[in-house]
Each structure stands twice: as C-alpha cells, then as structure tokens.
Design a protein around this motif. Structure first.
Motif, short mmCIF file in Angstrom:
data_model
loop_
_atom_site.label_atom_id
_atom_site.label_comp_id
_atom_site.label_asym_id
_atom_site.label_seq_id
_atom_site.Cartn_x
_atom_site.Cartn_y
_atom_site.Cartn_z
N UNK A 1 0.83 -1.19 0.00
CA UNK A 1 0.00 0.00 0.00
C UNK A 1 0.87 1.26 0.00
N UNK A 2 1.05 1.88 -1.16
CA UNK A 2 1.89 3.08 -1.23
C UNK A 2 1.25 4.30 -0.55
N UNK A 3 -0.02 4.21 -0.17
CA UNK A 3 -0.72 5.33 0.46
C UNK A 3 -0.70 5.25 1.99
N UNK A 4 -0.16 4.15 2.54
CA UNK A 4 -0.14 3.95 3.98
C UNK A 4 0.92 4.85 4.60
N UNK A 5 0.49 5.75 5.49
CA UNK A 5 1.43 6.68 6.13
C UNK A 5 0.87 7.17 7.45
N UNK A 6 1.73 7.26 8.45
CA UNK A 6 1.33 7.82 9.74
C UNK A 6 1.52 9.33 9.78
N UNK A 7 2.17 9.89 8.77
CA UNK A 7 2.45 11.33 8.78
C UNK A 7 1.74 12.10 7.68
N UNK A 8 1.49 11.49 6.53
CA UNK A 8 0.84 12.18 5.42
C UNK A 8 -0.64 12.36 5.73
N UNK A 9 -1.10 13.57 5.73
CA UNK A 9 -2.51 13.86 6.02
C UNK A 9 -3.32 14.19 4.76
N UNK A 10 -2.71 14.02 3.59
CA UNK A 10 -3.40 14.29 2.33
C UNK A 10 -4.62 13.39 2.20
N UNK A 11 -5.77 14.00 1.89
CA UNK A 11 -7.00 13.22 1.69
C UNK A 11 -6.81 12.28 0.51
N UNK A 12 -7.29 11.06 0.65
CA UNK A 12 -7.17 10.07 -0.41
C UNK A 12 -8.50 9.93 -1.13
N UNK A 13 -8.43 9.83 -2.44
CA UNK A 13 -9.63 9.66 -3.26
C UNK A 13 -9.36 8.59 -4.31
N UNK A 14 -9.21 7.36 -3.85
CA UNK A 14 -8.93 6.24 -4.75
C UNK A 14 -10.22 5.59 -5.20
N UNK A 15 -10.17 4.94 -6.34
CA UNK A 15 -11.34 4.20 -6.80
C UNK A 15 -11.45 2.90 -6.02
N UNK A 16 -12.62 2.30 -6.08
CA UNK A 16 -12.82 1.02 -5.42
C UNK A 16 -11.86 -0.03 -5.97
N UNK A 17 -11.63 0.00 -7.26
CA UNK A 17 -10.70 -0.96 -7.88
C UNK A 17 -9.28 -0.76 -7.36
N UNK A 18 -8.86 0.49 -7.16
CA UNK A 18 -7.53 0.75 -6.62
C UNK A 18 -7.40 0.22 -5.20
N UNK A 19 -8.43 0.45 -4.36
CA UNK A 19 -8.41 -0.06 -2.99
C UNK A 19 -8.34 -1.58 -3.00
#
Length: 186
Positions: A45-63
């Motif tokens: 999971x390249x979006x997993x972060x304890x510090x990055x607070x950027x809102x994520x807007x991935x598609x269901x297929x990406x998740x």
C-alpha cells in the motif's frame, strides 16, 4: 400491513442476534478470516502513512488491489467482523491505533475502554479530523457511521453511551485498525 409468519420470525432471530452494538455482522469469507488475519496492508500500500494527512480519493478498484480482502470488505464496503473475534476488542496494551487502510492516526490507547460489546471501544478520537461521520439509516434505524478522516474508510459506529468525559463510544472493527505499541525508553 404484511403479516409475519412463523417462518419469517425464525429467519429474523439470527438477524436480531447479529446486530449487537448496533452493527450488522455479516459472515462473508473475508470477515470469517478477520479474527486470525494480521492487518498487514502496509507492504503493498503506497498510500499507507502515519504522517501524510493528504485526503485520499482512490477508486474502489484501486483499494481492492492494495488492501487485504478482509480489510477491503470492512473499510470499503462497511462489512463488520463478528463480535468478540477481533484482535483488539479485549486488549489494554499502551500505544496508538491507526487506520488499517491508510495509516491515519485514529485513537490513543488511553481513550480505549472495556464496553463488553465485542468490538474495541474508545471514548474520544485522536484529533478533530481523524474520524469523520455520516448518517447511517441501514437496518431500519438511524446510527452514526464513523469513517477515517483521511481515506473515508468505514471503521464502525459512534454511540452516545460511553464513559466520561465525552459520553461517546466509538465502536470500531479491529480489522479496520492497526496498532503500534508505545516504545519504552530508558
């Protein structure tokens, strides 16, 4: 008005029994595995972060590509693990709870309490933005769904029957959480 037959009544009993804590418990293969599966969603999971607070807007297929099946079903489709099966429902280790889908900081162990509902319960979130809410009118009742403030993933529900000082009970799915114990320093 529809007449309820004995057959209807017998089918309703398991549904009523499985809505403890105001959550529906489904028995998909993903949630059956949830009790024994580790929430190891981090490596892929390249979006997993304890510090990055950027809102994520991935598609269901990406998740679906990056999350383990059980985490995906709970986080993205509001599935619910069975009560008393999740690995955090009855723990008291000191540390921090994160969103299993994105790593967002959600709760500190100091806000965790024993509610005996079968799911981990907290009386307050880490900060005002860590958990967000949505009205949930499923099951013929109005509830408040608790979602990760960063990725929008389903975590559980919020109830007004918790302890002081907030009176709140964040009733969470263990599979939607990652936990990291506090490190001891000398």
């Amino acid at each position: 008005m529809k007449k309820i037959t004995l057959l209807h009544f017998l089918f309703m009993i398991p549904l009523v029994m499985l809505t403890a804590c105001g959550q529906t418990t489904t028995t998909t293969n993903a949630t059956k595995q949830a009790a024994t599966m580790e929430n190891n969603s981090k490596p892929n999971n390249p979006y997993y972060s304890h510090t990055d607070q950027t809102k994520l807007n991935l598609t269901d297929a990406e998740w679906k590509k990056i999350l383990p099946e059980a985490v995906y079903e709970v986080s993205r489709h509001a599935d619910t693990e069975r009560p008393f099966t999740g690995k955090y429902w009855n723990t008291d280790e000191k540390g921090t709870y994160y969103c299993a889908a994105c790593g967002n900081t959600l709760f500190r162990s100091g806000a965790k309490f024993a509610s005996s509902c079968g799911w981990p319960s907290f009386f307050e979130q880490e900060n005002k933005k860590s958990v967000v809410y949505k009205t949930d009118n499923s099951l013929g009742m109005e509830r408040i769904e608790a979602l990760c403030g960063r990725c929008g993933g389903h975590l559980g529900h919020l109830f007004d029957d918790g302890p002081a000082p907030t009176g709140k009970r964040y009733c969470m799915n263990s599979i939607a959480l990652d936990f990291e114990p506090d490190t001891k320093t000398n």
